[in-house]
Design an enzyme around this catalytic site. Structure first.
Site, PDB file in Angstrom:
ATOM      1  N   GLU A 314     -16.608   0.386  15.191  1.00 45.58           N
ATOM      2  CA  GLU A 314     -17.436   1.301  14.396  1.00 45.58           C
ATOM      3  C   GLU A 314     -17.909   0.645  13.106  1.00 45.58           C
ATOM      4  OE1 GLU A 314     -18.554   3.940  15.542  1.00 45.58           O
ATOM      5  OE2 GLU A 314     -17.161   4.677  17.063  1.00 45.58           O
ATOM      6  N   ARG A 318     -21.898  -0.095  12.516  1.00 47.76           N
ATOM      7  CA  ARG A 318     -22.535   0.720  11.473  1.00 47.76           C
ATOM      8  C   ARG A 318     -22.674  -0.050  10.158  1.00 47.76           C
ATOM      9  NH1 ARG A 318     -20.711   6.941  12.727  1.00 47.76           N
ATOM     10  NH2 ARG A 318     -19.872   6.548  14.781  1.00 47.76           N
ATOM     11  N   ASP A 447     -20.070   2.279  28.006  1.00 46.88           N
ATOM     12  CA  ASP A 447     -21.530   2.299  27.841  1.00 46.88           C
ATOM     13  C   ASP A 447     -22.158   1.035  27.251  1.00 46.88           C
ATOM     14  OD1 ASP A 447     -20.278   2.915  25.433  1.00 46.88           O
ATOM     15  OD2 ASP A 447     -21.464   4.697  25.005  1.00 46.88           O
ATOM     16  N   GLU A 582     -29.053   9.055  21.797  1.00 45.91           N
ATOM     17  CA  GLU A 582     -29.387   8.250  22.980  1.00 45.91           C
ATOM     18  C   GLU A 582     -30.694   8.644  23.664  1.00 45.91           C
ATOM     19  OE1 GLU A 582     -26.344   9.491  22.353  1.00 45.91           O
ATOM     20  OE2 GLU A 582     -25.360   7.611  21.791  1.00 45.91           O
ATOM     21  N   THR A 671     -26.344  -1.345  18.832  1.00 44.50           N
ATOM     22  CA  THR A 671     -26.073  -0.046  19.448  1.00 44.50           C
ATOM     23  C   THR A 671     -26.044   1.090  18.431  1.00 44.50           C
ATOM     24  OG1 THR A 671     -24.698   1.072  21.095  1.00 44.50           O
ATOM     25  CG2 THR A 671     -23.535  -0.224  19.421  1.00 44.50           C
TER      26      THR A 671
HETATM   27  C1  DMJ Z   1     -23.332   5.533  17.965  1.00 38.72           C
HETATM   28  O1  DMJ Z   1     -22.358   5.249  17.032  1.00 38.72           O
HETATM   29  C2  DMJ Z   1     -23.662   4.341  18.780  1.00 38.72           C
HETATM   30  O2  DMJ Z   1     -24.877   4.567  19.379  1.00 38.72           O
HETATM   31  C3  DMJ Z   1     -22.649   4.013  19.808  1.00 38.72           C
HETATM   32  O3  DMJ Z   1     -23.018   2.982  20.653  1.00 38.72           O
HETATM   33  C4  DMJ Z   1     -22.359   5.183  20.686  1.00 38.72           C
HETATM   34  N1  DMJ Z   1     -22.656   6.404  20.166  1.00 38.72           N
HETATM   35  C5  DMJ Z   1     -22.934   6.696  18.810  1.00 38.72           C
HETATM   36  C6  DMJ Z   1     -23.996   7.757  18.800  1.00 38.72           C
HETATM   37  O4  DMJ Z   1     -23.921   8.628  19.836  1.00 38.72           O
END
Ligand code: DMJ
Length: 683
Positions: A314, A318, A447, A582, A671
């Site tokens: 995370e 982020r 995912d 998403e 992501t």
């Molecule tokens: C985000 O923190 C990122 O997209 C992560 O890959 C998965 N999901 C959350 C948002 O849904």
């Protein structure tokens, strides 16, 4: 390139139900309980049975005296005291459970959420949505997008975090409102209509067309096709961002997440997560003033020298991702310096016997650890930090970051236990092997493994063929094992394979896939990938359109039976919406590659639904508990940082006509929607 590793360890893994270290929002699933039970050792099972028996015995012993007490007390309770029963959504407290009120008693802290009388009166009217729901002291549902610390809302051992959390406990907002004598108006839509709203959104399509009216239960809520100009739509996204930022700035400035209903904040890492996640969004949206304020905070207040445990994944996607991307967009060295600082502090996570990183790192102490109860890491977590660390190496000329994350990919590449290229959800940090095999999903815990295979290949100018091979094989694995069509509308969806059986459920998280498939097809991968992307995009759209609020549930179950009327079913535990990105992310890719305006219309409809059901008048947007109930969607009092970092950014890019703004041929999005440059090819 890849060398096999063989180290055998015996790992005992107990799952801690409170520690959703990879919090992609999946609910603890009932159907997996039996399997988990079977995985426990005989001793563990006996211990649990013994405890249950003990509990039962205690219950039987104390039952007569308790019922007697309750009976006695309930006799004294007058009927009037239980009028609350009539108020929809307010659970009556059993008579006697409330102690007698001492009028002189003033509590020191006020953690209780006070519901103003006016609001209760409003709520007792028919067809009025339930505002107080989020104000009830309910046990929060676990948010699986985060590690255990997310549930604890900050590290209790960190005094800095603790100190900052305390003032947030006060339910100032509601009281203030009461003092001023202002009664919040509650709309039929389930959100509160602002008495005075500094940032009025442009009129919605319904308002423009005079078509307002609540959707009826059980009926799809398609919003009319937009007749709003592209400029107005783009402006509406900016306005939504400003509104979200207003709440963050007023009530959560410098903290991790806004709690918009109680006008307070929540801490996860205590690092200003929302602010950092939102930096590049502000830059892209052209919100210079807001950006400058945030930059000043980063310069003057952001310190990673803190005794706090953070989740490697995370904080990489982020914070590190956000800082690197902002550095690229602005050229401002401040962000690169901060990126180097956090990047190097995260490195202890890789000091494991297997080189598969631990999930948690203490960035102050330089120590790392797995989650409590297990030595497993989540596969998606350890394979979705590569874009960021590789870029950090390139920018700093320090190879250690890239070496660490490439090593993870090399090991996963050769690992046994994949099923047609599909990976299990857990990997052990001692043995380096997959654990809990038998479940294959494109949803939570797996995912972004698939997403980062393709994106690393693109980032590295399409030179690392092992990554491409793994990606292509995995997509074939999806086709062969996970794809099905619903009844009656024949929507294509990606189910989960559970010990050889297909479970027809799909997390909202899987809606990243249409975008990723389209990105691959655009870069020379088979055209069938684009066809599949288009089909899945339709399904993700239907996950919104078939809900009464126009917002998708966290998890959809699909109907495979020929005589049923509904394609999408939602289980009670899966009805929440966390403002996830998403679907709008994929709409953005699909629009960029096809220019089919329906994708923009779908995105615009989603924005309108967010504005109707999740917008909080005093600033911010909130997650909701029930996408099927437009009357009482149940605001949850939390604005996830990805709403600003991802959801609004993708909506803006989808609706903007400027396609040079973050060209997909120059940037690859991590992501968390932070764009990083595609490296120039060596040739
Ligand atoms: C985000 O923190 C990122 O997209 C992560 O890959 C998965 N999901 C959350 C948002 O849904």
């Amino acid at each position: 390139m890849y060398s096999p590793v063989r180290k055998d360890y015996v790992a005992l893994t107990l799952r801690d139900q409170y520690s959703h270290n990879y919090t992609n929002g999946k609910q603890w699933r009932r159907q997996s309980c039996w399997r988990k039970w079977k995985q426990l050792s005989r001793m563990q099972r006996s211990l649990i049975l013994f405890l249950l028996a003990l509990l039962l015995a205690c219950g039987i012993i104390t039952y007569p005296s308790l019922t007697q007490q309750w009976r006695g007390l309930s006799d004294r309770a007058s009927e009037d005291e239980w009028d609350a029963e009539d108020i929809k959504g307010i659970r009556p407290i059993p008579p006697g459970a409330v102690p007698k009120v001492n009028p002189d008693y003033v509590p020191e802290v006020v953690p209780q959420k006070v519901v103003p009388q006016e609001v209760i009166q409003e709520l007792s009217r028919p067809i009025v949505p339930i505002l107080p729901k989020p104000l009830e002291m309910k046990k929060p549902l676990p948010n699986k997008r985060g590690p255990p610390v997310l549930q604890r809302r900050g590290n209790a051992s960190d005094p800095e975090v603790k100190e900052k959390q305390e003032p947030a406990q006060k339910n100032e907002g509601v009281q203030e409102e009461e003092k001023k004598g202002e009664k919040p108006l509650i709309s039929w839509r389930g959100t509160v209509i602002e008495a005075e709203q500094a940032t009025d959104p442009p009129p919605s399509v319904q308002e423009k067309e005079g078509a307002a009216g609540p959707s009826k239960a059980g009926e799809a809520a398609p919003l009319p096709a937009a007749s709003v100009s592209p400029e107005d739509r783009v402006e509406a996204v900016r306005e939504a961002f400003r509104h979200a930022w207003k709440g963050y700035k007023e009530f959560a400035w410098g903290h991790d997440e806004l709690k918009p209903i109680t006008k307070s904040y929540g801490e996860w890492f205590g690092l200003g997560l929302t602010l950092i996640d939102a930096l590049d969004t502000m830059w892209i949206l052209g919100l210079k003033e807001e950006f400058e304020e945030a930059r000043t905070w980063v310069k003057e207040k952001l310190s990673f020298n803190k005794n706090v445990d953070v989740n490697l994944f995370e904080s990489t996607i982020r914070i590190l991702g956000g800082l690197l991307s902002t550095y690229h967009l602005t050229g401002d060295e401040l962000f690169l310096d901060k990126a180097k600082d956090i990047g190097s502090r995260l490195m202890p996570a890789f000091k494991t016997p297997s080189k598969i990183p631990f999930s948690d790192v203490n960035i102050g102490k330089g120590t790392a650890r797995p989650p409590r109860w297990t030595t497993d890491s989540t596969v998606a977590e350890v394979t979705s930090i590569q874009l960021e660390f590789r870029e950090l190496s390139r920018l700093t000329n320090d190879p250690q970051y890239q070496a660490a994350v490439d090593e993870v990919m090399s090991r996963v590449h050769i690992l046994e236990g994949k099923h047609d290229g599909l990976v299990p959800m857990f990997i052990n940090t001692n043995s380096g092997k997959f654990t809990h095999r038998g479940i294959y999903t494109l949803g939570a815990r797996a995912d972004s493994y698939y997403e980062y295979l393709l994106k690393q290949w693109l980032q590295g100018a399409k030179t690392e063929t092992a990554l491409l091979d793994d990606y292509l094989q995995a997509i074939e694995g999806v086709r062969k094992n996970l794809l099905r069509k619903t009844q009656p509308s024949l929507l294509t969806f990606v189910g989960e394979l559970s010990h050889g059986r297909l479970n027809p459920k799909m997390d909202h998280l899987v809606c990243f896939l249409p975008g990723t498939l389209a990105l691959g097809a655009h870069n020379g991968l088979p055209s069938e990938h684009m066809e599949l992307a288009i089909e899945l995009m339709e399904t993700c759209h239907q996950m919104y359109a078939q809900m009464e609020t126009g917002l998708s549930p966290e998890i959809a179950h699909f109907n495979l039976q020929p005589h049923s009327r509904r394609d999408v079913e939602v289980k009670p535990a899966d009805r929440h919406n966390l403002l996830r990105p998403e679907t709008v992310e994929s709409l953005f890719y699909l629009y960029r590659y096809t220019h089919d305006s329906k994708y923009r219309d779908w995105g615009w409809e989603i924005l309108q639904s967010f504005n109707k059901y999740t917008r909080v008048p005093t600033g911010g947007y909130t997650s909701i508990s029930n996408v099927r109930d437009p009357v009482s969607p149940g605001p949850r009092d939390k604005m996830e940082s990805f709403f600003l970092g991802e959801t609004l950014k993708y909506l803006f890019l989808l609706l903007s006509d400027d396609e040079d703004l973050i060209s997909l041929d120059k940037y690859v999005f991590n992501t968390e929607a932070h764009p990083l440059p595609i490296w120039p090819s060596a040739s």
